[in-house]
Design an enzyme around this catalytic site. Structure first.
Site, PDB file in Angstrom:
ATOM      1  N   LYS A  35       0.850  -1.206   0.000  1.00  0.00           N
ATOM      2  CA  LYS A  35       0.000   0.000   0.000  1.00  0.00           C
ATOM      3  C   LYS A  35       0.879   1.247   0.000  1.00  0.00           C
ATOM      4  CE  LYS A  35      -4.381  -0.998   2.144  1.00  0.00           C
ATOM      5  NZ  LYS A  35      -5.371  -0.667   3.148  1.00  0.00           N
ATOM      6  N   CYS A 265     -19.267   0.078   7.693  1.00  0.00           N
ATOM      7  CA  CYS A 265     -19.690   0.912   8.826  1.00  0.00           C
ATOM      8  C   CYS A 265     -21.038   0.547   9.427  1.00  0.00           C
ATOM      9  CB  CYS A 265     -19.674   2.373   8.394  1.00  0.00           C
ATOM     10  SG  CYS A 265     -17.992   2.967   8.190  1.00  0.00           S
TER      11      CYS A 265
HETATM   12  C1  UDX Z   1     -12.197   3.318   8.952  1.00  0.00           C
HETATM   13  C2  UDX Z   1     -12.227   3.586  10.442  1.00  0.00           C
HETATM   14  O1  UDX Z   1     -11.027   3.717  10.946  1.00  0.00           O
HETATM   15  C3  UDX Z   1     -13.164   2.681  11.106  1.00  0.00           C
HETATM   16  O2  UDX Z   1     -13.143   2.801  12.482  1.00  0.00           O
HETATM   17  C4  UDX Z   1     -14.465   3.135  10.580  1.00  0.00           C
HETATM   18  O3  UDX Z   1     -15.524   2.574  11.256  1.00  0.00           O
HETATM   19  C5  UDX Z   1     -14.520   2.811   9.119  1.00  0.00           C
HETATM   20  O4  UDX Z   1     -13.516   3.479   8.475  1.00  0.00           O
HETATM   21  P1  UDX Z   1     -11.235   1.865   7.069  1.00  0.00           P
HETATM   22  O5  UDX Z   1     -10.460   3.028   6.587  1.00  0.00           O
HETATM   23  O6  UDX Z   1     -12.424   1.447   6.285  1.00  0.00           O
HETATM   24  O7  UDX Z   1     -11.699   2.135   8.592  1.00  0.00           O
HETATM   25  O8  UDX Z   1     -10.320   0.631   7.425  1.00  0.00           O
HETATM   26  P2  UDX Z   1      -9.358  -0.207   6.514  1.00  0.00           P
HETATM   27  O9  UDX Z   1      -9.677   0.008   5.072  1.00  0.00           O
HETATM   28  O10 UDX Z   1      -9.369  -1.565   7.126  1.00  0.00           O
HETATM   29  O11 UDX Z   1      -7.952   0.487   6.760  1.00  0.00           O
HETATM   30  C6  UDX Z   1      -7.192   0.416   7.885  1.00  0.00           C
HETATM   31  C7  UDX Z   1      -5.713   0.480   7.479  1.00  0.00           C
HETATM   32  O12 UDX Z   1      -4.935   0.540   8.629  1.00  0.00           O
HETATM   33  C8  UDX Z   1      -5.236  -0.706   6.662  1.00  0.00           C
HETATM   34  O13 UDX Z   1      -4.589  -0.269   5.506  1.00  0.00           O
HETATM   35  C9  UDX Z   1      -4.276  -1.420   7.605  1.00  0.00           C
HETATM   36  O14 UDX Z   1      -3.217  -2.063   6.941  1.00  0.00           O
HETATM   37  C10 UDX Z   1      -3.797  -0.264   8.451  1.00  0.00           C
HETATM   38  N1  UDX Z   1      -3.295  -0.648   9.773  1.00  0.00           N
HETATM   39  C11 UDX Z   1      -4.012  -1.468  10.570  1.00  0.00           C
HETATM   40  C12 UDX Z   1      -2.083  -0.143  10.226  1.00  0.00           C
HETATM   41  O15 UDX Z   1      -1.415   0.581   9.509  1.00  0.00           O
HETATM   42  N2  UDX Z   1      -1.658  -0.464  11.466  1.00  0.00           N
HETATM   43  C13 UDX Z   1      -2.329  -1.302  12.290  1.00  0.00           C
HETATM   44  O16 UDX Z   1      -1.892  -1.577  13.415  1.00  0.00           O
HETATM   45  C14 UDX Z   1      -3.551  -1.816  11.827  1.00  0.00           C
HETATM   46  C1  UDX Z   2     -21.567   5.405   5.777  1.00  0.00           C
HETATM   47  C2  UDX Z   2     -22.043   6.784   6.229  1.00  0.00           C
HETATM   48  O1  UDX Z   2     -22.945   7.323   5.276  1.00  0.00           O
HETATM   49  C3  UDX Z   2     -20.877   7.698   6.468  1.00  0.00           C
HETATM   50  O2  UDX Z   2     -21.326   8.941   6.957  1.00  0.00           O
HETATM   51  C4  UDX Z   2     -20.049   6.980   7.509  1.00  0.00           C
HETATM   52  O3  UDX Z   2     -19.173   7.709   8.163  1.00  0.00           O
HETATM   53  C5  UDX Z   2     -19.488   5.711   6.916  1.00  0.00           C
HETATM   54  O4  UDX Z   2     -20.613   4.887   6.673  1.00  0.00           O
HETATM   55  P1  UDX Z   2     -20.847   4.240   3.520  1.00  0.00           P
HETATM   56  O5  UDX Z   2     -21.041   2.976   4.300  1.00  0.00           O
HETATM   57  O6  UDX Z   2     -19.586   4.442   2.781  1.00  0.00           O
HETATM   58  O7  UDX Z   2     -21.009   5.514   4.471  1.00  0.00           O
HETATM   59  O8  UDX Z   2     -22.021   4.375   2.450  1.00  0.00           O
HETATM   60  P2  UDX Z   2     -23.537   4.864   2.443  1.00  0.00           P
HETATM   61  O9  UDX Z   2     -23.721   5.688   1.247  1.00  0.00           O
HETATM   62  O10 UDX Z   2     -23.934   5.441   3.733  1.00  0.00           O
HETATM   63  O11 UDX Z   2     -24.325   3.474   2.217  1.00  0.00           O
HETATM   64  C6  UDX Z   2     -24.302   2.432   3.156  1.00  0.00           C
HETATM   65  C7  UDX Z   2     -25.191   1.299   2.711  1.00  0.00           C
HETATM   66  O12 UDX Z   2     -26.558   1.678   2.740  1.00  0.00           O
HETATM   67  C8  UDX Z   2     -24.926   0.809   1.292  1.00  0.00           C
HETATM   68  O13 UDX Z   2     -25.005  -0.610   1.263  1.00  0.00           O
HETATM   69  C9  UDX Z   2     -26.035   1.433   0.493  1.00  0.00           C
HETATM   70  O14 UDX Z   2     -26.354   0.714  -0.668  1.00  0.00           O
HETATM   71  C10 UDX Z   2     -27.169   1.397   1.500  1.00  0.00           C
HETATM   72  N1  UDX Z   2     -28.223   2.403   1.243  1.00  0.00           N
HETATM   73  C11 UDX Z   2     -27.923   3.726   1.330  1.00  0.00           C
HETATM   74  C12 UDX Z   2     -29.526   1.997   0.966  1.00  0.00           C
HETATM   75  O15 UDX Z   2     -29.822   0.790   0.890  1.00  0.00           O
HETATM   76  N2  UDX Z   2     -30.487   2.960   0.764  1.00  0.00           N
HETATM   77  C13 UDX Z   2     -30.230   4.282   0.852  1.00  0.00           C
HETATM   78  O16 UDX Z   2     -31.146   5.090   0.676  1.00  0.00           O
HETATM   79  C14 UDX Z   2     -28.902   4.678   1.137  1.00  0.00           C
END
Ligand code: UDX
Ligand code: UDX
Length: 438
Positions: A35, A265
């Protein structure tokens, strides 16, 4: 400002790239070397609209990536923790990555003399920054929070696929602060954003994130329940959502009925909130129902398909693997259990998604046929199920004639049923009754 970000996933990398684009000097840290290399070559490791352009513009200038957390922290004034916070099997939050990050930041702070603010961006249950992150930082730095270093909690509200837009155009920014000095520093970072900036306690900031996600998830389960009733009473949920959403107290946003919510999320955060409440002896009646309905909803398209034909040995096309449009992310994606269910019923499944095919291979191996485009996925199919609301699936009416039977189950209500009928498609959809009662 000089910023380091621990964890360059969907949230950390977007935060880093946007803050760099706004003129800060940013180092993104990750344990995965590939990455880091990818970011340093300005190649996005994930699919996210606008990320390629942001990396091209900023890498080599004020944005870089590294595996060396210690150096990154030592050479910055603010460190964001943006590592994942997955669910354990019992739904509770797994904080091991947050704890690891706090340890390495603490060790770096030990060797640092000037004031530094640590910001928790990962979604963590109320009390985590106070009772888990700060004690680790203090233990490993030998310093005192609020005196020698600052601490904030700054939740993200970024939708995948629209994350850069959401970062640059927030509805609000929430800064949970341990003390005023910490909050002032983070306020300065965001002060030019044209939105309300709310300053509050660490715990309130943590809870705001959960409450926001729980509300949006509730809105989706609500409209899905209404959709299921609409099918029975002979009305179209899209008309109902429109009529309801015109009430400004409700708004039309997040009223799209479909196969349920997925992603990294909503499912995880609602589960974590339920688990936390139960630890406090509170029974979350509403949130349990939100999740239960969502699990059932993922199977609704299979129920509809099963009523149309016996699915065993049938060629079923599934369009869409990502949990939503605009991303390659398949974490908790509704198409996964749907496809597993179809396979259990003996169907032969062909799949296509514009971005998520590689990720899906890790789940389905050779159990499904991966198609290189919509046409090859539809060819000779008995039935097609639309699972993701990709724009490119919205205008494909003429392509369904490639199927053996032009039968479509629209799990996202992205096709116009009247237009579909004109193209000779037998249309079925979530919240749609074949013979709408006028
Ligand atoms: C984020 C938020 O941090 C999470 O709490 C929220 O609810 C959703 O969005 P996200 O960015 O989706 O998470 O997570 P992910 O795509 O799994 O990325 C985390 C990254 O941290 C990975 O690239 C992983 O390799 C890295 N990582 C993890 C570190 O660098 N150090 C660690 O100790 C653990
Ligand atoms: C969500 C939140 O929106 C964002 O604010 C947060 O911090 C991270 O989580 P994300 O999960 O990336 O974002 O996407 P989002 O657009 O919220 O959709 C989540 C899920 O709900 C998807 O599976 C989407 O298809 C579904 N969805 C969304 C529905 O089924 N109907 C809707 O009207 C909107």
């Amino acid at each position: 400002m000089k910023i380091s970000i621990i964890g360059t996933g969907y949230v950390g990398l977007i935060t880093g790239a946007c803050l760099a684009d706004l003129g800060n000097s940013v180092v993104c840290v990750d344990v995965i070397e590939d990455k880091v290399k990818s970011i340093n070559s300005a190649v996005p490791p994930i699919h996210e609209e606008g990320l390629l352009e942001l990396l091209k513009k900023n890498v080599g200038k004020n944005l870089s990536a590294s595996t060396d957390a210690k150096n990154a922290v030592k050479n910055s004034n603010i460190t964001f923790i943006a590592v994942g916070t997955p669910s354990r099997d019992d739904g509770s939050i797994d904080l091991k990555y947050v704890e690891e990050s706090a340890k390495s930041i603490g060790k770096a702070l030990k060797e640092k003399n000037n004031y530094h603010v640590v910001v928790v961006k990962s979604t963590v249950i109320p009390g985590t920054t106070d009772s888990v992150v700060i004690p680790i930082l203090e233990e490993f730095s030998g310093k005192v929070a609020g005196k020698d270093f600052g601490v904030c909690m700054n939740p993200e509200f970024l939708r995948e696929g629209k994350a850069i837009h959401d970062f640059m155009n927030p509805d609000r920014i929430v800064i949970g602060e341990y003390d005023k000095k910490s909050g002032d520093k983070i306020y300065k970072l965001y002060k030019n954003f044209n939105c309300p900036i709310m300053r509050t306690s660490l715990r309130a900031a943590e809870m705001i994130k959960y409450a926001a996600n729980a509300f949006l998830a509730t809105k989706i389960s609500f409209i899905n329940e209404i959709a299921n009733i609409c099918e029975k009473v002979g009305v179209d949920v899209c008309d109902i959502a429109k009529g309801v959403g015109l009430d400004h107290r409700i708004s039309p946003m997040f009223l799209n009925a479909g196969v349920g919510f997925g992603g990294s999320c909503f499912p995880k955060d609602v589960r974590a909130l339920i688990s936390e409440a139960s630890e406090e002896n509170y029974n979350t009646i509403l949130l349990n129902a939100v999740l239960n309905l969502n699990e059932k909803q993922k199977m609704r398209v299979v129920e509809i398909a099963d009523n149309i034909m016996d699915l065993s040995d049938k060629n079923i096309t599934v369009l869409g693997l990502a949990f939503k449009e605009g991303t390659d992310d398949i974490r908790d994606a509704p198409p996964i259990p749907t496809i597993e269910n179809l396979l259990r019923r003996g169907a032969k499944v062909s799949v296509y998604d514009p971005e998520a095919m590689e990720n899906a291979k890790g789940i389905f191996g050779n159990k499904v046929k991966y198609c290189k485009n919509i046409e090859s996925a539809l060819k000779d199919a008995d039935l097609c199920i639309i699972m993701t609301e990709w724009d490119e699936f919205k205008e494909i009416y003429d392509k369904f004639k490639l199927m053996k039977n032009s039968i479509v189950v629209d799990g996202r209500r992205i096709l116009d049923p009247i237009k579909a009928e004109k193209y000779g498609i037998k249309y079925y959809g979530i919240g749609y009754h074949k013979n709408q009662i006028r």
